[in-house]
Write an enzyme that holds these catalytic residues in place. Structure first.
Site, short mmCIF file in Angstrom:
data_model
loop_
_atom_site.label_atom_id
_atom_site.label_comp_id
_atom_site.label_asym_id
_atom_site.label_seq_id
_atom_site.Cartn_x
_atom_site.Cartn_y
_atom_site.Cartn_z
N ASP A 57 -11.39 21.28 -1.26
CA ASP A 57 -11.97 20.13 -0.94
C ASP A 57 -13.50 20.63 -0.21
O ASP A 57 -14.56 19.86 -0.70
CB ASP A 57 -11.38 19.25 0.37
CG ASP A 57 -10.22 18.58 -0.36
OD1 ASP A 57 -9.76 17.87 0.29
OD2 ASP A 57 -10.11 18.48 -1.63
N GLU B 97 -15.22 23.13 -1.05
CA GLU B 97 -16.21 23.37 -2.23
C GLU B 97 -16.67 22.11 -2.88
O GLU B 97 -17.89 22.29 -3.04
CB GLU B 97 -15.49 24.43 -3.24
CG GLU B 97 -15.13 25.73 -2.70
CD GLU B 97 -14.44 26.54 -3.42
OE1 GLU B 97 -13.13 26.73 -3.30
OE2 GLU B 97 -14.73 27.20 -4.51
N ASP C 248 -17.02 19.15 -1.79
CA ASP C 248 -17.81 18.46 -0.95
C ASP C 248 -19.23 19.23 -0.92
O ASP C 248 -20.21 18.58 -0.68
CB ASP C 248 -17.44 18.21 0.64
CG ASP C 248 -16.06 17.40 0.59
OD1 ASP C 248 -16.14 16.58 -0.39
OD2 ASP C 248 -15.33 17.41 1.72
N LEU D 269 1.98 -9.91 -16.37
CA LEU D 269 3.08 -9.66 -16.91
C LEU D 269 4.08 -10.45 -16.48
O LEU D 269 4.24 -11.39 -15.74
CB LEU D 269 3.53 -8.02 -16.45
CG LEU D 269 2.83 -6.81 -16.54
CD1 LEU D 269 3.17 -5.81 -16.07
CD2 LEU D 269 2.89 -6.55 -18.08
N GLU E 217 7.08 2.71 -17.28
CA GLU E 217 6.13 3.17 -16.30
C GLU E 217 6.55 2.59 -14.86
O GLU E 217 7.03 1.49 -14.73
CB GLU E 217 4.99 2.79 -16.73
CG GLU E 217 4.30 3.14 -18.13
CD GLU E 217 3.22 2.57 -18.51
OE1 GLU E 217 2.70 1.70 -17.81
OE2 GLU E 217 2.86 2.70 -19.74
N LYS F 89 5.27 0.75 -11.82
CA LYS F 89 4.42 -0.53 -11.65
C LYS F 89 3.83 -0.31 -10.34
O LYS F 89 4.42 -0.23 -9.22
CB LYS F 89 5.09 -1.56 -11.61
CG LYS F 89 4.27 -3.12 -11.44
CD LYS F 89 4.96 -4.42 -11.55
CE LYS F 89 4.13 -5.49 -11.66
NZ LYS F 89 3.05 -5.40 -10.68
N ASP G 233 1.43 -0.45 -7.21
CA ASP G 233 0.88 -1.64 -6.28
C ASP G 233 -0.60 -1.32 -5.76
O ASP G 233 -0.84 -1.02 -4.46
CB ASP G 233 1.70 -1.71 -5.21
CG ASP G 233 2.00 -2.88 -4.28
OD1 ASP G 233 1.37 -4.05 -5.07
OD2 ASP G 233 2.63 -3.15 -3.36
N ARG H 208 -9.82 -7.76 -12.25
CA ARG H 208 -9.11 -9.00 -12.84
C ARG H 208 -9.66 -10.30 -13.00
O ARG H 208 -9.73 -10.93 -13.90
CB ARG H 208 -7.68 -8.82 -12.99
CG ARG H 208 -6.97 -9.41 -13.71
CD ARG H 208 -5.57 -9.31 -13.97
NE ARG H 208 -4.90 -10.33 -14.81
CZ ARG H 208 -4.29 -11.46 -14.21
NH1 ARG H 208 -4.26 -11.58 -13.04
NH2 ARG H 208 -3.79 -12.23 -15.17
N TYR I 110 -3.56 2.87 -17.82
CA TYR I 110 -2.33 2.63 -18.42
C TYR I 110 -2.43 1.86 -19.50
O TYR I 110 -1.39 1.63 -20.39
CB TYR I 110 -1.26 2.06 -17.57
CG TYR I 110 -1.71 0.63 -16.61
CD1 TYR I 110 -1.99 -0.52 -17.22
CD2 TYR I 110 -1.78 0.82 -15.36
CE1 TYR I 110 -2.46 -1.61 -16.68
CE2 TYR I 110 -2.15 -0.38 -14.72
CZ TYR I 110 -2.54 -1.44 -15.25
OH TYR I 110 -3.06 -2.53 -14.60
N LYS J 38 10.71 -6.07 -11.09
CA LYS J 38 10.51 -5.93 -9.72
C LYS J 38 11.41 -5.40 -8.84
O LYS J 38 12.65 -6.15 -8.81
CB LYS J 38 9.73 -7.40 -9.17
CG LYS J 38 8.54 -7.93 -9.72
CD LYS J 38 7.41 -7.17 -9.02
CE LYS J 38 5.95 -7.76 -9.28
NZ LYS J 38 5.92 -9.14 -9.03
N CYS K 234 -4.86 -6.00 33.03
CA CYS K 234 -4.82 -4.74 32.26
C CYS K 234 -3.26 -4.29 32.86
O CYS K 234 -3.28 -3.87 34.17
CB CYS K 234 -5.73 -3.63 32.52
SG CYS K 234 -5.09 -1.99 31.80
N CYS L 242 -4.32 -0.76 34.55
CA CYS L 242 -5.32 -0.45 36.00
C CYS L 242 -5.48 -1.55 36.56
O CYS L 242 -6.33 -1.62 37.72
CB CYS L 242 -6.68 0.07 35.47
SG CYS L 242 -7.59 -1.14 34.54
N CYS M 285 -9.34 -4.22 28.21
CA CYS M 285 -9.44 -4.31 29.55
C CYS M 285 -10.99 -3.92 29.89
O CYS M 285 -11.43 -3.22 29.01
CB CYS M 285 -8.62 -3.09 29.67
SG CYS M 285 -8.83 -2.45 31.56
N CYS N 287 -10.28 2.57 33.97
CA CYS N 287 -8.95 2.66 33.37
C CYS N 287 -8.30 3.82 32.93
O CYS N 287 -8.83 4.39 31.89
CB CYS N 287 -9.02 1.30 32.27
SG CYS N 287 -7.15 1.37 31.82
#
Ligand code: IVH
Length: 720
Positions: A31, A33, A35, A81, A114, A116, A118, A137, A224, A313, A407, A410, A425, A430
Site C-alpha cells: 500500500d 508503494e 500511495d 431481478l 453467483e 448477490k 449487497d 441504475r 457481472y 434472497k 452529563c 461530569c 456535554c 469532563c
C-alpha cells in the site's frame, strides 16, 4: 527522466497494480508503494497539467465538487431481478426456464450461480479501451452520471488490456466490511453520524458531490454482466463473458459455479449461503443465471427483469434479546450516546451484548423501554441494530427512557445540537471527554504514540499529569513522579517518553487531525496542511482562504474556525506550536521512518515481532483490532491491511474473512488468537473478555475499550 515519460510510466504502473490486485489476485506492491506512486503522479500532474492523460487514475481527484449529477439514458436498460425466497420458488423458476426452452429435463440447461453482492448497480462504459462514463441504475432507464466518483475507485480499470471499440459492463459498487467499519470509525472521530450498513455506505460514497470524499472511502466494484459490446464478439456463454472481463482487467464476481440440474444449482446456492459470514463483503443472496446466450435470447424479458435470471434472497439474520438497561456513553466531541445493554445473544456468528440506540429521538420513535424484548438485526455484520419492540411481550413493568439534562460523567449541562438530535456535554473539564480526546490524540492516524493505552492514559489523567492532550509533551519533566505509579517502572516510563518525543516530528496534517475538531478528518487535515505549512499559519487562516483550498466544504471550514477560537482546542494548538510541533511536512513522522513506536519496541527490547508483517481478519476475542495492532507495533512488527506476498502472519479471529482463503492460497502462516499471543510472548494473559459487540468494531480507535482485556495486554507488553 522527462516528466512526460514518468507520468506515463506512473499512470500505467498504478493502473496495472490496481488491476492485478483486484483482478488477478496477488498484490504486486505494498500500500505504501502504491500511495507513494500516486502521490508522485499527483505532484507531477500539478506541475504539468497538460500531461494528465485520459486514463490517469487521478483524473478527477482534486477537482472542484460538481453541483449535481447529470442524467444518463442507459443504452441498454438496467433491468432488475425476479426474487425467489425458498426452494419452491427456485424450482418454479428452473422449470419455467426448462419449459420455455423445450428442455424440461433436469440436466438440459446450464446455469451460473453467483454471489448477490449487497451494493448498488452501476454501468461502466469504455471506448477504445478507455473508461469514459459510469452511471447508477436510477429507474433502470435513466441514471446519474457518477463518472468522476467512479474514477477514484481503485479496482475499476481505467484502461482495459484491449482497446475494444465499445464495451458496457454492469458492476456492483460495494464497500467491504472492513472499509465500512473504518468509514464509521472515521465518521465518529469527526463527529458525524455513521452509516447503517455497507450498502448505504457504498451508495452514500458513490453519490458524493465531491469526488475527493469518494476517493477517501474504500469503495470497490465487482463486474457481472456485459451490457453491450461493439468491435468484438460477445462470448457465447455467461461464464466465458466473466472470464473475458477478468482478462480485460475487471475484478469479477468471485467463486461463481457453472451447474446443471436441481441438485447442482441448489448445492451451489447453499454453498454461497454457507460462505456468507466468512466473506469480506456483504451478500444478500445468490443469483442464478442461464449460461448460454442463445438460451437467454430465446427466453427474453418482461418490462422489469430478464426471464433468464433469478435472485435467491437469504433471510436477514435476526435474533431477540431483552433490554436490561440503557446506558450513556460520552464521546470525544462530547456527544452523549444511549446504548441498549442486552441479555447476551448469538447473532450472525458473534455474541451481541450491546446495541447503539443513536439518540433519544430514535428511542422515542421506536418506543424502546428497559425490560422490553427487542428484535435485533446485524446491519453490515458489525453493528447490531434494534429493529423493533415485541409489544406482545410487554408486562407493564418496562421503564421508559429519559435523557438526563446533565452529563453522566461530569454533571455539566447537556446541549442538543442545533442541526440534529445529538446531545453534547458542554463541560470543558469532563473526564470522559478528556480521555476520549487523549485516545484520539495518541491514535495511529493522529500522533501515533505507542504505549499510551487506556489504562496508562487513565492513570496519568487521574494522577493530574494530563489536563489536556498536549500535556503529554510536558511529561518528560515528571519522569521521576511517573516511575512509581502503580505498574510503571523505569523502563516502561522511558519507553512512553521515547514514543512521545518521537511524535514531535509528526507532519502538520497529523497534528491537525489530532485536534479532534468536528468534521476535520484526515482528508481535510491533509488539505489544510498542504496549503498552510505550519500550525500558526493554519490557525491564522481566514474562512475565504480555507474555502479557497477546494475540496473542503463550508461545514468543515466553519468547524475548523470554531475549533481555533475554542478555548480548549485553540489553546492546545497554540501550546503545541510553541513546543515546535506541526512544522514538519505533511505525511512525515510516525509511519514512514523510524517512528515513535520503534522507540517503544527498542525500549521493550524484546522485538519479538521485529521486521514481521501481520494482517488481521475476523473478530478477536480478547482485544480490539487497535490493541492488537499496538501490540504488534510495540513488538517491532508492522500491520498491513491486506494479505500479500510480504505478509508473514495472518491472525484469524471469529468470522474470519476472505483474507483467510487468500492466506491459504499464498502460503501465509495463519495464527489463531492464542498463537498470536504466544508469538508475542503474551500467552496466558488475563483472558479478558472483548468489549461488548457493537461497541468494538465500528468505533475503531476511539472504541470504549477501557477496561477490556486489551488494557491488560497493553500493560504487560509495555512492561516487557
Ligand atoms: S444481474 C440483467 N448479478 O441485484 C442483469 N445482479 O436485485 C441483472 N446484484 O440491481 C443483474 N449481485 O444491483 C446481477 N451477481 C449479480 C448481482 C446482481 C448483485 C444486484 C444488482 C441488481 C440487484 C437486483
Amino acid at each position: 527522466m522527462e516528466a512526460k515519460e514518468r507520468v506515463r510510466e506512473l499512470t500505467e504502473a498504478i493502473n496495472r497494480h490496481a488491476r492485478s490486485y483486484h483482478g488477478l489476485d496477488a498484490p504486486t506492491v505494498t500500500d505504501e508503494e502504491y500511495d507513494g506512486m500516486f502521490r508522485e503522479l499527483l505532484e507531477l500532474e500539478e506541475r504539468h497539467p497538460e500531461l494528465v492523460g485520459p486514463d490517469s487514475p487521478s483524473a478527477k481527484v482534486g477537482s472542484a465538487p460538481s453541483s449535481g449529477f447529470a442524467k444518463v439514458r442507459h443504452e441498454v436498460p438496467m433491468l432488475s431481478l425476479q426474487d425467489v425466497f425458498d426452494d419452491r420458488g427456485l424450482m418454479a423458476f428452473m422449470s419455467r426456464v426448462g419449459d420455455a426452452l423445450g428442455l424440461p429435463g433436469d440436466d438440459g440447461v446450464a446455469y451460473v450461480v453467483e454471489q448477490k453482492i449487497d451494493g448498488l448497480s452501476v454501468t461502466v462504459e469504455y471506448e477504445g479501451g478507455l473508461f469514459v462514463r459510469g452511471a447508477t441504475r436510477g429507474d433502470g432507464e435513466v441514471g446519474e452520471d457518477v463518472t468522476a466518483n467512479l474514477r477514484t475507485v481503485r479496482d475499476l480499470p481505467l484502461r482495459l488490456s484491449e482497446g475494444i471499440e465499445y464495451l458496457a459492463v454492469r458492476c456492483e459498487a460495494y464497500m467491504p466490511k472492513e472499509g465500512f467499519a473504518m468509514a464509521n470509525a472515521r465518521a465518529e472521530a469527526e463527529g458525524r453520524p455513521g452509516f447503517a450498513n455497507p450498502r448505504n455506505a457504498a451508495a452514500g460514497s458513490l453519490r458524493q458531490l465531491d469526488p475527493n470524499v469518494t476517493a477517501g472511502r474504500d469503495l470497490r466494484v465487482l463486474a457481472y454482466e456485459i451490457q453491450g459490446i461493439r468491435g468484438a464478439d460477445r462470448p457465447p456463454t455467461h461464464h466465458e463473458s466473466l472470464e473475458a472481463l477478468r482478462g480485460l482487467g475487471f475484478p469479477v464476481i468471485p467463486g461463481y459455479a457453472v451447474r446443471m440440474g436441481w441438485d447442482g444449482v441448489k448445492g451451489a446456492v447453499e454453498a454461497i449461503r454457507d460462505l456468507r459470514d466468512s466473506l469480506g463483503h456483504e451478500i444478500d443472496g445468490a443469483v442464478i443465471k442461464v449460461d448460454d446466450m442463445g438460451h437467454r435470447e430465446a427466453l427474453g424479458r418482461t418490462s422489469r427483469y430478464p426471464k433468464w435470471a433469478a435472485a435467491y434472497k437469504y433471510p436477514a439474520e435476526t435474533a431477540k434479546a431483552t433490554v436490561v438497561g440503557i446506558t450513556l456513553q460520552v464521546g470525544r466531541t462530547g456527544a452523549v450516546t444511549p446504548n441498549a445493554e442486552l441479555s447476551p445473544i448469538l447473532l450472525a456468528g458473534s455474541t451481541v451484548r450491546r446495541a447503539t440506540l443513536h439518540n433519544p429521538e430514535y428511542i422515542r420513535a421506536k418506543d424502546i423501554r428497559v425490560g422490553d424484548v427487542v428484535t435485533l438485526r446485524k446491519a453490515g455484520d458489525v453493528i447490531p441494530e434494534v429493529v423493533g419492540v415485541d409489544l406482545a411481550m410487554r408486562t407493564g413493568a418496562e421503564a421508559a427512557f429519559e435523557m438526563p439534562e446533565v452529563c453522566p460523567e461530569c454533571g455539566s449541562r447537556l446541549e442538543r445540537d442545533a442541526d440534529g438530535p445529538i446531545h453534547r456535554c458542554v463541560g470543558e473539564g469532563c473526564p470522559a471527554r478528556l480521555s476520549r480526546r487523549l485516545a484520539h490524540f495518541v491514535s495511529r492516524d493522529a500522533m501515533d504514540i505507542a504505549g499510551m493505552g487506556p489504562a496508562i492514559s487513565g492513570m496519568l489523567i487521574d494522577a493530574g499529569f494530563i489536563d489536556s492532550p498536549d500535556d503529554i509533551y510536558l511529561l518528560r519533566g515528571r519522569r521521576g513522579e511517573m516511575i512509581g505509579l502503580p505498574g510503571l517502572g523505569e523502563r516502561s516510563v522511558d519507553a512512553i517518553l521515547g514514543s512521545v518525543e518521537g511524535s514531535r516530528s509528526a507532519g502538520l496534517d497529523r497534528v491537525l487531525f489530532a485536534m479532534g475538531i468536528r468534521h476535520v478528518g484526515a482528508i481535510a487535515s491533509k488539505a489544510i496542511a498542504a496549503r498552510f505549512g505550519s500550525l500558526e499559519a493554519a490557525m491564522g487562516a481566514s474562512a475565504e482562504e480555507l474555502l479557497d483550498i477546494g475540496g473542503i466544504g463550508e461545514a468543515t471550514v466553519s468547524s475548523f474556525m470554531r475549533g481555533v477560537a475554542d478555548a480548549d482546542i485553540g489553546g492546545m494548538m497554540r501550546r503545541l506550536a510553541s513546543y515546535g510541533l506541526g512544522s514538519a511536512a505533511p505525511g512525515s513522522g510516525a509511519r514512514e521512518t523510524a517512528g515513535p513506536g520503534d522507540a517503544v519496541a527498542a525500549a521493550v527490547g524484546g522485538g519479538r515481532a521485529a521486521g514481521k508483517t501481520f494482517a488481521f481478519t475476523g473478530t478477536l476475542r480478547s482485544m480490539t483490532r487497535d490493541a492488537a495492532r499496538g501490540m504488534v507495533e510495540e513488538a517491532g512488527g508492522s500491520v498491513a491491511e491486506r494479505v500479500g506476498k510480504a505478509t508473514d502472519y495472518l491472525v484469524a479471529g471469529e468470522g474470519a474473512g476472505g483474507k483467510l482463503a487468500k492466506a491459504a492460497e499464498m502460503g501465509v502462516n495463519v495464527l489463531g488468537e492464542d498463537g498470536f499471543l504466544a508469538l508475542l510472548g503474551l500467552a496466558g494473559g488475563n483472558g479478558g473478555e472483548r468489549p461488548p459487540a457493537g461497541a468494538d468494531a465500528p468505533s475503531g480507535d476511539l472504541g470504549p475499550d477501557g477496561g477490556d482485556g486489551a488494557e491488560g495486554k497493553y500493560r504487560q507488553l509495555t512492561l516487557g
